[in-house]
Design an enzyme around this catalytic site. Sequence first.
Site, PDB file in Angstrom:
ATOM      1  N   HIS A  88       0.907  -1.083   0.069  1.00  0.00           N
ATOM      2  CA  HIS A  88      -0.023   0.048   0.249  1.00  0.00           C
ATOM      3  C   HIS A  88       0.918   1.349  -0.059  1.00  0.00           C
ATOM      4  O   HIS A  88       0.302   2.258  -0.205  1.00  0.00           O
ATOM      5  CB  HIS A  88      -0.904  -0.103   1.237  1.00  0.00           C
TER       6      HIS A  88
ATOM      7  N   ASP B 110       0.103  -7.876   1.722  1.00  0.00           N
ATOM      8  CA  ASP B 110       0.357  -6.442   1.782  1.00  0.00           C
ATOM      9  C   ASP B 110       1.951  -6.358   1.628  1.00  0.00           C
ATOM     10  O   ASP B 110       2.290  -5.047   2.066  1.00  0.00           O
ATOM     11  CB  ASP B 110      -0.154  -5.440   2.994  1.00  0.00           C
TER      12      ASP B 110
ATOM     13  N   SER C 259       4.808   1.924   8.195  1.00  0.00           N
ATOM     14  CA  SER C 259       4.590   0.924   7.136  1.00  0.00           C
ATOM     15  C   SER C 259       5.828   0.538   6.086  1.00  0.00           C
ATOM     16  O   SER C 259       6.486   1.179   5.448  1.00  0.00           O
ATOM     17  CB  SER C 259       3.348   1.408   6.246  1.00  0.00           C
TER      18      SER C 259
END
Length: 319
Positions: A162, A192, A271
Amino acid sequence: MPRTALYSRSRHSPGRKLAEPAADAASSTDAGTVAGADDAGMQAHPSNAAAIAGSVVISQRQMRMLWAAFLLLAALLVASAWQRQQAPARKITQEDIDAAVLRTLESTVPPSAAARAVETIAPSVVRVVGYNRSKNGKDEVERGVGTGVVIVDKGIILTNLHVVSGADRIAITFHDGLETTASVTGAQPENDLAVLRAHKVPDDLQAAALRSTQNLRPGDHVVAVGFPFGIGPSASAGVVSGLQREFTSPEGKRQISNLIQFDAAANPGNSGGPLVTLDGEVVGIVTAILNPTPARTFIGIGFAVPIENAASAVGMSPF
């Protein structure tokens, strides 16, 4: 009254020559007497000459004794110095080592375990920024900041999908400040994960060490390293608070399972960053935080994809 006789200064008359030899004889007799007396004096006192000679002999003997003493002293000094050089060094005992270690600990404050972990992983952590072209096609707009970790020193980087999904250009900044672009070479949407390849790499690029999660237990200390809100590299420490957790994105579009739950602070920008042990070895890739509000900030629960899953995204099994 009779007149005093006067004597002429002129040469004596022939008549007086007969008296001069007598005077001469007397003179010679006196000289002989004096000379004889001197000789007799020397003969009468022979100890005087012996005393003088004896004093000279004693002085030379004393000088020889002094020189002998000096040479003996010099020899003793040389022998003493040689023995000191040949003497073996004192053997170091365990007590000496313990005392030296204790002095070092008392005078030096060692870094914390978390600090050592950060120092180990830091050369492998990169900043990842995705850009999109503006509507006019001339400018670029930053769409998001994330983190990545180098797992192969040729420039292979793991991050979250993402972070880079939909980006027109991906920029990478390495630990030494080198900036370059990167391309997506692989993806694992169910976890992800995305695999990036940097177009340029530093000469001394270091790949992170990976560690299996097989022996990971709740309570184990971990450190999350990344760029929360673009600030960093930043580090936060905590513990593993759970294993094999599931997470569903707030939009309900993606569900991820078999996650590591941890309580080290993580925020947007973390992230794709590494979750490491206190040895600085990567056990997971930070992928999400749990926050039931729209704030998208950390409230105590974060999730990471186990490194086994992340490595499979690259097509490698390091264990």
